[in-house]
Design an enzyme around this catalytic site. Structure first.
Site, PDB file in Angstrom:
ATOM      1  N   ASP A  17      47.210  -4.103 -34.331  1.00 33.29           N
ATOM      2  CA  ASP A  17      47.075  -4.219 -35.793  1.00 33.29           C
ATOM      3  C   ASP A  17      48.413  -4.074 -36.514  1.00 33.29           C
ATOM      4  O   ASP A  17      48.463  -3.606 -37.646  1.00 33.29           O
ATOM      5  CB  ASP A  17      46.098  -3.157 -36.358  1.00 33.29           C
ATOM      6  CG  ASP A  17      44.767  -3.191 -35.649  1.00 33.29           C
ATOM      7  OD1 ASP A  17      44.259  -4.294 -35.423  1.00 33.29           O
ATOM      8  OD2 ASP A  17      44.247  -2.104 -35.316  1.00 33.29           O
ATOM      9  N   LYS A  39      50.797  -8.860 -36.437  1.00 35.09           N
ATOM     10  CA  LYS A  39      51.367  -9.932 -35.610  1.00 35.09           C
ATOM     11  C   LYS A  39      50.943 -11.315 -36.089  1.00 35.09           C
ATOM     12  O   LYS A  39      51.727 -12.264 -36.036  1.00 35.09           O
ATOM     13  CB  LYS A  39      50.954  -9.747 -34.140  1.00 35.09           C
ATOM     14  CG  LYS A  39      51.512  -8.492 -33.513  1.00 35.09           C
ATOM     15  CD  LYS A  39      51.063  -8.329 -32.080  1.00 35.09           C
ATOM     16  CE  LYS A  39      49.590  -8.060 -31.888  1.00 35.09           C
ATOM     17  NZ  LYS A  39      49.095  -6.787 -32.410  1.00 35.09           N
ATOM     18  N   ASN A  90      38.647  -8.990 -28.853  1.00 33.81           N
ATOM     19  CA  ASN A  90      38.903  -7.648 -29.395  1.00 33.81           C
ATOM     20  C   ASN A  90      40.062  -7.732 -30.398  1.00 33.81           C
ATOM     21  O   ASN A  90      40.229  -6.876 -31.249  1.00 33.81           O
ATOM     22  CB  ASN A  90      39.221  -6.623 -28.291  1.00 33.81           C
ATOM     23  CG  ASN A  90      40.215  -7.115 -27.248  1.00 33.81           C
ATOM     24  OD1 ASN A  90      40.555  -8.285 -27.196  1.00 33.81           O
ATOM     25  ND2 ASN A  90      40.669  -6.218 -26.400  1.00 33.81           N
ATOM     26  N   ALA A  91      40.878  -8.789 -30.271  1.00 31.97           N
ATOM     27  CA  ALA A  91      41.995  -8.986 -31.204  1.00 31.97           C
ATOM     28  C   ALA A  91      41.477  -9.555 -32.523  1.00 31.97           C
ATOM     29  O   ALA A  91      40.479 -10.258 -32.558  1.00 31.97           O
ATOM     30  CB  ALA A  91      43.002  -9.952 -30.598  1.00 31.97           C
ATOM     31  N   GLY A  92      42.179  -9.237 -33.600  1.00 28.48           N
ATOM     32  CA  GLY A  92      41.841  -9.818 -34.900  1.00 28.48           C
ATOM     33  C   GLY A  92      43.138 -10.022 -35.657  1.00 28.48           C
ATOM     34  O   GLY A  92      43.646  -9.114 -36.284  1.00 28.48           O
ATOM     35  N   HIS A  93      43.719 -11.211 -35.520  1.00 26.21           N
ATOM     36  CA  HIS A  93      45.011 -11.479 -36.155  1.00 26.21           C
ATOM     37  C   HIS A  93      44.785 -12.115 -37.520  1.00 26.21           C
ATOM     38  O   HIS A  93      44.257 -13.218 -37.617  1.00 26.21           O
ATOM     39  CB  HIS A  93      45.854 -12.392 -35.248  1.00 26.21           C
ATOM     40  CG  HIS A  93      46.257 -11.721 -33.970  1.00 26.21           C
ATOM     41  ND1 HIS A  93      46.838 -12.359 -32.914  1.00 26.21           N
ATOM     42  CD2 HIS A  93      46.157 -10.416 -33.596  1.00 26.21           C
ATOM     43  CE1 HIS A  93      47.076 -11.496 -31.951  1.00 26.21           C
ATOM     44  NE2 HIS A  93      46.667 -10.308 -32.342  1.00 26.21           N
ATOM     45  N   GLN A 100      46.745  -6.910 -29.233  1.00 32.00           N
ATOM     46  CA  GLN A 100      46.744  -5.441 -29.151  1.00 32.00           C
ATOM     47  C   GLN A 100      48.195  -4.923 -29.258  1.00 32.00           C
ATOM     48  O   GLN A 100      48.957  -5.486 -30.017  1.00 32.00           O
ATOM     49  CB  GLN A 100      46.061  -4.960 -27.856  1.00 32.00           C
ATOM     50  CG  GLN A 100      44.552  -5.142 -27.867  1.00 32.00           C
ATOM     51  CD  GLN A 100      44.101  -6.523 -27.472  1.00 32.00           C
ATOM     52  OE1 GLN A 100      44.559  -7.059 -26.483  1.00 32.00           O
ATOM     53  NE2 GLN A 100      43.191  -7.113 -28.214  1.00 32.00           N
TER      54      GLN A 100
HETATM   55  P1  IMP Z   1      38.459  -2.716 -26.074  1.00 32.26           P
HETATM   56  O1  IMP Z   1      39.706  -3.532 -25.984  1.00 32.26           O
HETATM   57  O2  IMP Z   1      37.417  -3.307 -26.976  1.00 32.26           O
HETATM   58  O3  IMP Z   1      37.906  -2.378 -24.735  1.00 32.26           O
HETATM   59  O4  IMP Z   1      38.829  -1.320 -26.773  1.00 32.26           O
HETATM   60  C1  IMP Z   1      39.671  -0.357 -26.138  1.00 32.26           C
HETATM   61  C2  IMP Z   1      40.571   0.324 -27.173  1.00 32.26           C
HETATM   62  O5  IMP Z   1      41.529  -0.628 -27.650  1.00 32.26           O
HETATM   63  C3  IMP Z   1      39.863   0.839 -28.404  1.00 32.26           C
HETATM   64  O6  IMP Z   1      40.518   2.008 -28.842  1.00 32.26           O
HETATM   65  C4  IMP Z   1      40.051  -0.275 -29.430  1.00 32.26           C
HETATM   66  O7  IMP Z   1      39.971   0.208 -30.747  1.00 32.26           O
HETATM   67  C5  IMP Z   1      41.453  -0.722 -29.067  1.00 32.26           C
HETATM   68  N1  IMP Z   1      41.712  -2.122 -29.425  1.00 32.26           N
HETATM   69  C6  IMP Z   1      41.313  -3.225 -28.758  1.00 32.26           C
HETATM   70  N2  IMP Z   1      41.768  -4.331 -29.350  1.00 32.26           N
HETATM   71  C7  IMP Z   1      42.482  -3.946 -30.408  1.00 32.26           C
HETATM   72  C8  IMP Z   1      43.244  -4.641 -31.392  1.00 32.26           C
HETATM   73  O8  IMP Z   1      43.359  -5.868 -31.399  1.00 32.26           O
HETATM   74  N3  IMP Z   1      43.855  -3.871 -32.327  1.00 32.26           N
HETATM   75  C9  IMP Z   1      43.785  -2.513 -32.306  1.00 32.26           C
HETATM   76  N4  IMP Z   1      43.105  -1.822 -31.411  1.00 32.26           N
HETATM   77  C10 IMP Z   1      42.455  -2.527 -30.458  1.00 32.26           C
END
Ligand code: IMP
Length: 423
Positions: free
Chosen positions: A13, A16, A38-41, A223
């Site tokens: 976060d 990027k 899991n990413a949110g750009h 990440q």
């Molecule tokens: P996962 O990647 O969903 O398995 O989450 C594992 C850890 O990584 C957690 O603490 C999430 O909040 C963190 N996380 C995963 N992807 C991101 C991201 O893009 N930005 C910030 N934190 C992330």
């Protein structure tokens, strides 16, 4: 600059998406090489506002080819929704999106297992995004994964799915949840397959040819360094390799191809989910950072934890990733703070201690050493030249440069792509 990498220098976060959108104007290829949705750009440009989860943020430029390379794990529904979202905004990706057949698929049971494991851990949970990221990687490394290429072979896909459902349904039932029907998954995936098929292509030769011809290939890290599965704050990490070496196994490109490694960090620090965070502010100042910076996750909407800039983390990020430059984002969020602190290092029982000397429980106990800087108490929003910044803001940035020992190449002064200072 044939190959460059943009990577998160903290816990994700960092902003990027905007930096990638800005820098990809000259890119022939923009490549995602790890992580998943899991990413949110976040990107705000002339087409609108977008939270990009899987498709590289550089897709908005006309000549740029967007590559989702083998290290990325794919939720097909999310990918197709993203393609639709872009189409609605006037960006047709049909000729400019490449999906590696080697990508692993996030199956419906991965998402359910992610949440069941979190529930079972209770207070000890990781705080995942719930997108199935841990379970799909676990299947990948334990030889239980289903790949994008498997979609193209109906018999193989059915066999693999049946085997996995035998295993996964046993676990899912034991943990008290509803098992999956093979037929329902098959029907859904055969529909998705039709839509995804035109994008499936091995990007390896294209990337190597581009590099040989000195074309600009931009790698988009997701990440951040401290969510790396090996070097982050394990177990409060993500499942992939988020550091620069990840481009080799995640895209088939040697790290030696990189001429620039740009680390992105906010002018302060944030983290989502559980795990140690030495400079976290659990007071009014932290709350003010959260509200002013709109620190709520682009993927899950969860409030982000906020704290002061941590130079010890960023110095480690420099060493492990080979950062050549820094981009400092969200400077304008600090506009109304009379005093701003920089963590210059940590101590443990009075003795200096480095990040690499800690493990996760120990990192939770270190004491940050702060240097207090004067705030500038005036707006930096939208400023595009370093000399126009208020004097204390310049001093703050120069101090960050000195303490981290990394030259700052870009400073972001607002959410829009053109609100940026290039030095
Ligand atoms: P996962 O990647 O969903 O398995 O989450 C594992 C850890 O990584 C957690 O603490 C999430 O909040 C963190 N996380 C995963 N992807 C991101 C991201 O893009 N930005 C910030 N934190 C992330």
């Amino acid at each position: 600059m044939p190959a460059s990498l943009i990577i998160g220098a903290c816990w994700g976060d960092e902003g990027k998406g905007k930096i990638i959108d800005y820098l990809s104007k000259t890119a022939d290829y923009v490549v995602r090489f790890h992580g998943g949705n899991n990413a949110g750009h976040t990107v705000i440009n002339r087409f609108g506002k977008f939270a990009m989860h899987l498709i590289p943020s550089g897709v908005f430029n006309k000549k740029t080819i967007a590559v989702v390379a083998n290290g990325v794990v794919i939720d097909l529904e999310v990918l197709l929704d993203e393609i639709q979202m872009l189409k609605k905004a006037g960006i047709d990706v049909s000729q400019k999106l490449i999906i590696s057949p080697r990508c692993h698929l996030i199956m419906p049971y991965h998402k359910v297992l992610d949440n069941l494991y979190e529930q079972a851990k209770g207070e000890k949970k990781t705080g995942t995004t719930g997108r199935g990221i841990g379970p799909v990687h676990a299947d990948k490394v334990s030889y239980n994964g289903i790949l994008v290429s498997d979609l193209l072979d109906t018999k193989l896909f059915k066999e693999k799915l049946r085997l996995q459902l035998n295993l996964k349904n046993t676990i899912i039932k034991a943990l008290g949840a509803k098992p999956f029907s093979e037929k329902e998954i098959l029907n859904a995936f055969f529909l998705l397959r039709k839509k995804i098929k035109p994008f499936i292509q091995e990007p390896y030769p294209l990337l190597h040819e581009a590099l040989a011809k000195k074309r600009h290939v931009l790698f988009e890290g997701a990440q951040g360094t401290f969510l790396d599965n090996n070097w982050g704050t394990y177990p409060f990490v993500t499942a992939s390799t988020t550091v620069s070496g990840g481009i080799t196994h995640g895209a088939g490109v040697p790290a030696s191809a990189l001429s620039t490694v740009l680390g992105v960090t906010k002018a302060y620090t944030t983290r989502v989910g559980e795990g140690p965070f030495p400079t976290e502010l659990l007071d009014k100042i932290g709350e003010k950072l959260r509200q002013t910076g709109n620190e709520f996750g682009a993927t899950t909407g969860r409030p982000r934890r906020c704290g002061w800039f941590d130079a010890e983390l960023v110095r480690f990020a420099k060493e492990i990733n080979g950062l050549t430059h820094l981009a400092v984002t969200k400077l304008d969020i600090l506009d109304t703070f009379p005093n701003i602190k920089i963590c210059t290092g940590y101590t443990y029982y009075g003795k200096p201690i480095k990040y690499y000397q800690t493990d996760t429980p120990l990192l939770g106990k270190v004491k940050p050493v702060y240097k207090t800087m004067k705030g500038w108490l005036s707006s930096t929003k939208g400023i595009t030249s370093f000399s126009q910044l208020p004097h204390p803001a310049r001093i703050y940035l120069l101090e960050l440069e000195k303490i981290t020992r990394i030259p700052i190449a870009y400073i972001s002064t607002g959410a829009k792509t053109d609100e940026i200072i290039k030095r």
